[in-house]
Structure formats: structure tokens, C-alpha cells
Design an enzyme around this catalytic site. Structure first.
Site, PDB file in Angstrom:
ATOM      1  N   ASP A  49      22.876  -3.485 -25.688  1.00  0.00           N
ATOM      2  CA  ASP A  49      23.278  -4.719 -26.169  1.00  0.00           C
ATOM      3  C   ASP A  49      23.540  -5.342 -27.706  1.00  0.00           C
ATOM      4  O   ASP A  49      24.422  -5.558 -28.105  1.00  0.00           O
ATOM      5  CB  ASP A  49      22.868  -5.178 -25.930  1.00  0.00           C
TER       6      ASP A  49
ATOM      7  N   HIS B 225      17.251  -7.513 -20.797  1.00  0.00           N
ATOM      8  CA  HIS B 225      18.400  -6.963 -20.646  1.00  0.00           C
ATOM      9  C   HIS B 225      19.548  -6.686 -19.146  1.00  0.00           C
ATOM     10  O   HIS B 225      20.267  -5.742 -18.865  1.00  0.00           O
ATOM     11  CB  HIS B 225      18.008  -5.275 -20.548  1.00  0.00           C
TER      12      HIS B 225
END
Length: 328
Positions: free
Chosen positions: A150, A178
Site C-alpha cells: 500500500d 490491508h
């Protein structure tokens, strides 16, 4: 001497991840475990002229040897979602795989740094934590959910719309979890600072949260993000190694960790996230893993809204992992 074990080394993430780890000169032993094809991957990588010895470990019988005396264990193992398979079906299969690997690690390398890549990270990290607790070897400082992809995506995506931005040096803090709406990019805290319009912030947030969909679409259903995930995993592994082996200080990387890993600063973050046990937060790394949990910092009104949504989803994600172990 520093031994790294990759569980799931022959898979789509495992192979490129193992290649990147073989190039890491801090690693002296790279142990590759999988239920198929591990010997072939190991033989191939063993020809690369870097210091790490490469060993292959196939199926459950050889898992204890793969994990014995490991300093760091990386788990990208799991199965992809297949036609007709529900998300709950997929969770049960992958959760079972992670539980089994965690049980073996708790017995054979209880003090290893555990880096969990297998999705859903929001649930698999609590699974590993609960297994280690059951074996009496739990150290929250040493268990990490790898959310680095990310972070990598965020830097790249900002550079895509701002040509002056260097994607390598630019840092975008990512907090939360996540997956989709649990990913909260703190674009107001970009370093070095970048001026973004409201429209750019919303578009970037959406792209960072669902960047994985771009890869799935581009691969036409034939796979997901494997190469970029491998690079992100190798980057986080290097951060842990640099802090623990080299003694490098000041290394900060976001990761999905137990907030109890830092008894001094963790409670402040817990107070902001409705008491969640696990949360992705900027973590300063040290010789024992989590050295310090950094505060979330000041948020824009938009980021506060994103955080509220993330917290609600994370509650159920985390509990799902805890319940999976408890209900065995």
C-alpha cells in the site's frame, strides 16, 4: 549468520520474493518451503553468486527443518480464489494454512520475526498471534502484517499525477489495515509535502485502496499482484534485517501490528481506534522488532471519515481471525 525462511516459496509471490531475498547479502541461509516445486526453485536460485546458502523443504515432513533456527519467517502461502468459491471458503482454506505454519513456527523458531503476507492480513495476523499465545511464546514486537505494498503504491500513484514527485524518496503514511476501505492513506502527511486538490486526494485514495483491482483486471483473471507484492515484502524484510542485524536506527515503516507491541505509545493509538488490538501504523524498528509505535498524527476531516469506516471493518476482520483459532 542470518536465516530467512519463505513459506510458500514456489508460488506467484514466493518465487520473485525468494529471488530478491537471494540477492540480499545480509542473508546467509535462505530456506524455501512449499508443498510443491520447492526443490526446483531452490536449485535455480542456488546458482546466483551471493552468500546465501539455499535449501529446499518439501511438504509437511520437511517444514520443521525449514523453520529450525530461522531468524525471520516470511509467509506468502495460500491459494487463489477459484470459480465458485466464496470469500468465506477462501478464508477457511487460507486461515487453515496460516494456522498450521504458525503452529510449526511457534515450536521450531518461536523468537523469529514473523512477516505475514497471506491475505486477508487483517485476519491472518491475529491468527498467528493467537497461535503463539496458545504456545506461550507470543511477543507482539515480532509479528508483522506486511502492508508495504500500500505504501509502495501510494508513492508511485502520487508521482503519476505530480511529475515533480520522486516516487523513491516520497513517503505516504498508510494506517488502518490491508484491504479496501481499511486502507487509510494519510495524504495530508506526505513527506516531502505535496500540494493536492480535494479531487486529487479522493481519486488517489480510491486508487490506493483498490489498486490491486487494476492488476487483476490487467491479468484478465489469471492472477493478482505478485511481483509488486514480492518487492514490497523484500523491502520490509530488509527494513527488519537492517534494524536487527546492522543496528540501523530511525527505520520507520507502516505495518499491521499488535498495538501492545509498544506499551508506552500503543495505548494512545488504541484510544483513537476504538480499542482495536491490531492496526497498521508507522512502526520504528529495532533489534527486537517493534521499537516504537508512532502516533497517527493530525488528520484532515476526510481522513477522519476514512478512519471511522476502517475501524468498523477492522473490528470484524480481527475478530474473525481470533474466532478461527478459538473455535478449533
Amino acid at each position: 549468520m542470518f536465516k530467512v525462511t519463505v513459506c510458500g516459496a514456489a508460488g506467484g509471490i514466493g518465487q520473485p520474493l525468494s529471488l530478491l531475498l537471494k540477492l540480499n547479502t545480509d542473508i546467509t541461509h535462505l530456506a524455501l518451503y512449499d508443498i510443491v516445486n520447492a526443490p526446483g526453485v531452490a536449485a535455480d536460485l542456488s546458482h546466483i553468486n551471493t552468500p546465501a546458502k539455499v535449501t529446499a523443504h518439501l511438504k509437511d515432513a520437511e517444514l520443521p527443518n525449514a523453520l529450525a533456527d530461522a531468524d525471520l519467517v516470511i509467509i506468502p502461502a495460500g491459494v487463489p480464489r477459484k470459480p465458485g468459491m466464496t470469500r468465506d471458503d477462501l478464508f477457511k482454506i487460507n486461515a487453515g494454512i496460516i494456522r498450521g505454519l504458525a503452529q510449526a513456527a511457534a515450536v521450531n523458531c518461536p523468537k523469529a520475526f514473523m512477516l505475514i503476507i497471506s491475505n486477508p492480513v487483517n485476519s491472518t495476523v491475529p491468527i498467528v498471534a493467537e497461535v503463539f499465545k496458545a504456545h506461550g511464546v507470543y511477543d507482539p514486537r515480532r509479528i508483522f502484517g506486511v502492508t508495504t505494498l500500500d505504501v509502495v503504491r501510494a508513492s508511485r500513484f502520487v508521482a503519476d499525477i505530480k511529475s515533480s514527485v520522486d516516487p523513491i524518496s516520497t513517503r505516504v503514511p498508510i494506517v488502518g489495515g490491508h484491504s479496501g476501505p481499511t486502507i487509510v492513506p494519510l495524504l495530508s502527511q506526505i513527506q516531502p509535502p505535496v500540494e493536492l486538490t480535494t479531487e486529487e486526494i479522493k481519486a488517489l485514495t480510491q486508487r490506493i485502496q483498490y489498486g490491486g483491482d487494476e492488476v487483476v483486471k490487467a491479468k484478465d483473471g489469471a492472477g493478482s499482484a505478485t511481483l509488486s507484492m514480492a518487492q514490497a515484502g523484500a523491502r520490509f524484510a530488509q527494513a527488519v534485517i537492517s534494524a536487527s542485524v546492522r543496528g540501523t536506527t530511525g527505520i520507520v515503516e507502516p505495518s499491521f501490528v499488535a498495538l501492545t507491541a509498544d506499551p508506552k505509545n500503543g495505548p494512545a493509538v488504541q484510544g483513537q481506534v476504538d480499542g482495536l488490538a491490531h492496526f497498521a501504523v508507522p512502526v520504528e524498528l529495532g533489534k527486537n522488532g517493534v521499537e516504537k509505535i508512532h502516533p497517527i498524527g493530525p488528520l484532515s476531516d476526510y481522513e477522519k471519515e476514512l478512519l471511522s469506516v476502517a475501524v468498523k471493518d477492522l473490528k470484524s476482520n480481527i475478530q474473525k481471525g481470533v474466532d478461527f483459532v478459538a473455535n478449533l
